[in-house]
Design a protein around this motif. Structure first.
Motif, short mmCIF file in Angstrom:
data_model
loop_
_atom_site.label_atom_id
_atom_site.label_comp_id
_atom_site.label_asym_id
_atom_site.label_seq_id
_atom_site.Cartn_x
_atom_site.Cartn_y
_atom_site.Cartn_z
N MET A 16 0.78 -1.22 0.12
CA MET A 16 0.09 0.07 -0.06
C MET A 16 0.93 1.18 -0.18
O MET A 16 0.52 2.01 -0.67
CB MET A 16 -0.89 -0.03 1.20
CG MET A 16 -2.03 -0.85 1.15
SD MET A 16 -3.02 -1.25 2.64
CE MET A 16 -3.82 0.41 2.79
N LEU A 17 2.03 1.32 0.91
CA LEU A 17 2.72 2.37 0.85
C LEU A 17 3.45 2.62 -0.43
O LEU A 17 3.90 3.72 -1.04
CB LEU A 17 3.83 2.22 2.08
CG LEU A 17 3.23 2.33 3.40
CD1 LEU A 17 4.32 2.12 4.50
CD2 LEU A 17 2.72 3.54 3.73
N VAL A 69 12.13 5.83 -4.17
CA VAL A 69 12.64 4.78 -3.31
C VAL A 69 12.76 5.49 -1.97
O VAL A 69 12.47 5.03 -0.82
CB VAL A 69 13.98 4.16 -3.78
CG1 VAL A 69 14.63 3.47 -2.72
CG2 VAL A 69 13.67 3.21 -5.17
N ARG A 70 13.37 6.68 -2.05
CA ARG A 70 13.74 7.35 -0.57
C ARG A 70 12.18 7.62 0.09
O ARG A 70 12.07 7.42 1.28
CB ARG A 70 14.44 8.77 -1.05
CG ARG A 70 15.90 8.48 -0.97
CD ARG A 70 16.77 9.77 -1.01
NE ARG A 70 16.53 10.65 -2.01
CZ ARG A 70 17.15 10.61 -3.33
NH1 ARG A 70 17.95 9.65 -3.33
NH2 ARG A 70 16.79 11.18 -4.31
N GLU A 71 11.26 8.18 -0.67
CA GLU A 71 10.03 8.34 -0.35
C GLU A 71 9.48 7.37 0.39
O GLU A 71 8.58 7.32 1.69
CB GLU A 71 9.33 9.01 -1.26
CG GLU A 71 7.96 9.98 -0.82
CD GLU A 71 7.15 10.26 -1.97
OE1 GLU A 71 5.82 10.24 -1.66
OE2 GLU A 71 7.46 10.58 -3.17
N PHE A 72 9.53 6.16 -0.23
CA PHE A 72 8.92 5.00 0.27
C PHE A 72 9.59 4.50 1.60
O PHE A 72 9.17 4.21 2.48
CB PHE A 72 9.29 3.95 -0.90
CG PHE A 72 8.98 2.30 -0.20
CD1 PHE A 72 7.59 1.96 -0.24
CD2 PHE A 72 9.92 1.45 -0.01
CE1 PHE A 72 7.29 0.53 0.48
CE2 PHE A 72 9.66 0.26 0.36
CZ PHE A 72 8.43 -0.25 0.55
N LEU A 97 8.32 6.51 4.43
CA LEU A 97 7.11 6.13 4.74
C LEU A 97 7.24 4.90 5.69
O LEU A 97 6.51 4.66 6.64
CB LEU A 97 6.03 6.05 3.84
CG LEU A 97 5.65 7.33 3.18
CD1 LEU A 97 4.74 6.98 1.71
CD2 LEU A 97 4.95 8.25 4.09
N CYS A 98 8.13 3.95 5.20
CA CYS A 98 8.20 2.63 5.94
C CYS A 98 8.88 2.78 7.49
O CYS A 98 8.45 2.35 8.35
CB CYS A 98 9.08 1.62 5.38
SG CYS A 98 8.43 1.15 3.74
N ALA A 99 9.62 3.80 7.41
CA ALA A 99 10.12 4.15 8.87
C ALA A 99 9.18 4.83 9.63
O ALA A 99 9.15 4.28 10.75
CB ALA A 99 11.37 5.25 8.64
N ARG A 100 8.44 5.53 9.20
CA ARG A 100 7.16 6.08 10.10
C ARG A 100 6.23 5.33 10.42
O ARG A 100 5.88 5.31 11.63
CB ARG A 100 6.81 7.29 9.30
CG ARG A 100 7.44 8.52 9.11
CD ARG A 100 6.86 9.43 8.19
NE ARG A 100 5.47 10.15 8.44
CZ ARG A 100 5.00 10.81 7.63
NH1 ARG A 100 5.15 11.03 6.66
NH2 ARG A 100 3.68 11.19 8.25
#
Ligand code: GLN
Length: 289
Positions: free
Chosen positions: A34-35, A60-63, A66-69
Motif C-alpha cells: 500500500m505504501l 525509493v527514498r520516499e517509500f 514512509l516505511c520508517a514512519r
C-alpha cells in the motif's frame, strides 16, 4: 532498508525494484504494498506487472521514509492520506479520527431508520463529524436528505468539506460544540454521532493508531460517558416527533447509553452488535406527537 552505498565500495549498485523493496522491510507485506502504491501512484496490478523494473531513486527514498514512519507506529491512513469507508475513499489527516469499519454499522442503522420512518427529504444531523465519513455516507445513500454535520474542530470541518466535495455529497457543515453549532436550525428526523467515548487514562489511548489520533476525538477527558450522556439528554430538543437518535460507544457502555436514552424519554431503545459481536451502537426513537 536504507542500504545505499554512496561512496567507496566497488560493487555495482543494483537499482531498487518493487521486488527488492517489498522484500526488504519487516512491515506486513500488505502495508508495504500500500505504501509503495501510494508513492508510485499505481495499482496493485501495476506492482505485480512491474515487479523487477528499476525504480526512481526519489520514489525509493520516499517509500523508505514512509516505511520508517510506519515502523514508528504512525497509522497507515495518515501515511497514505486515505481510508475506505462505506465503499467511498475518504481523505484523512492527523487532525481527524480515522474512520473505523465498525462505524459502518452506525451508518447502516441510520439508513435503516430513515427507511423505517419513510419520510421524504428527511433531516439528518451528524454531531462531531470528524472526516465527515458518517454524514457524507448518509448523504450519498440518501441524496434527498438534508444532512447537517457539526464539529468543534475547524481543521476537521476542512477535511469533511473536502470529502463532501470530492465525493459529490450535499452536506451543510457547522462549527461548534455539539448542539451549540445548531442555532437557527429546524428539528431533525435523525441524529447520529460517534463521539469521543474512551475513558481518560484508558491504556488503549497509548496503543496503536490511537497514539496519533486527535485526543479530543477519542476521549472526553473523563469517564468516557460525558459526551454520550450530553447528546442523549439534549437530542430530544432537536428532534421532530418520532425522530431517532443512534450513537456509537465503547464495548462496555451499552447499558449506560440505554439508560441515558430512557432517561431522556426515548422509546424503542436498543443496542446493536458489530461484526466482532460487541454491542457497539445504541439508539431509540421519540414517541410520535
Ligand atoms: N472506535 C475508536 C476506538 O476505540 C474510538 C472512537 C471514539 O471514541 N469515538 O479505537
Amino acid at each position: 532498508m536504507g542500504d545505499h552505498p554512496s561512496s567507496g565500495g566497488s560493487r555495482e549498485e543494483t537499482p531498487a525494484s518493487v521486488r527488492s523493496l517489498l522484500g526488504g522491510t519487516p512491515l506486513p507485506r500488505l502495508e508495504t504494498q500500500m505504501l509503495l502504491q501510494h508513492v508510485l501512484g499505481v495499482s496493485r496490478a501495476w506492482l505485480i506487472a512491474h515487479d523487477t523494473d528499476p525504480l526512481d531513486k526519489a520514489h525509493v527514498r520516499e517509500f523508505e521514509a514512509l516505511c520508517a514512519r510506519r515502523l514508528a507506529g504512525e497509522p497507515m491512513a495518515y501515511l497514505t492520506g486515505r481510508r475506505e469507508f462505506m465503499g467511498h475513499s475518504f481523505v484523512v489527516e492527523p487532525g481527524v479520527l480515522i474512520p473505523r469499519p465498525e462505524t459502518e454499522l452506525l451508518v447502516e442503522t441510520a439508513l435503516g431508520e430513515l427507511a423505517r420512518q419513510g419520510a421524504e427529504r428527511p433531516r439528518v444531523l451528524d454531531l462531531g463529524t470528524g472526516s465527515g465519513a458518517i454524514a457524507v455516507s448518509v448523504a450519498l445513500a440518501r441524496p434527498d436528505a438534508e444532512v447537517v454535520a457539526t464539529d468543534l474542530s475547524e481543521a476537521a470541518l476542512g477535511v469533511a468539506r473536502r470529502n463532501a466535495r470530492a465525493l459529490g455529497a450535499r452536506v451543510e457543515f457547522l462549527p461548534g460544540s455539539w448542539f451549540q453549532a445548531l442555532e437557527g436550525q429546524r428539528p431533525f428526523d435523525l441524529i447520529v454521532s460517534n463521539p469521543p467515548y474512551i475513558r481518560d487514562g484508558d491504556p488503549h489511548l497509548a496503543q496503536g493508531d490511537l497514539r496519533f489520533e486527535p485526543p479530543g476525538a477519542l476521549t472526553d477527558g473523563a469517564d468516557g460517558l460525558a459526551a454520550l450522556a450530553h447528546i442523549a439528554a439534549q437530542a430530544p430538543h432537536w428532534l421532530a416527533p418520532g425522530g431517532g437518535l443512534w450513537m456509537e460507544h465503547g464495548y462496555d457502555q451499552a447499558a449506560d447509553v440505554r439508560r441515558f436514552l430512557l432517561k431522556a424519554g426515548f422509546g424503542r431503545v436498543d443496542s446493536l452488535r458489530d461484526l466482532a459481536g460487541i454491542e457497539r451502537i445504541s439508539g431509540g426513537t421519540l414517541n410520535d406527537g
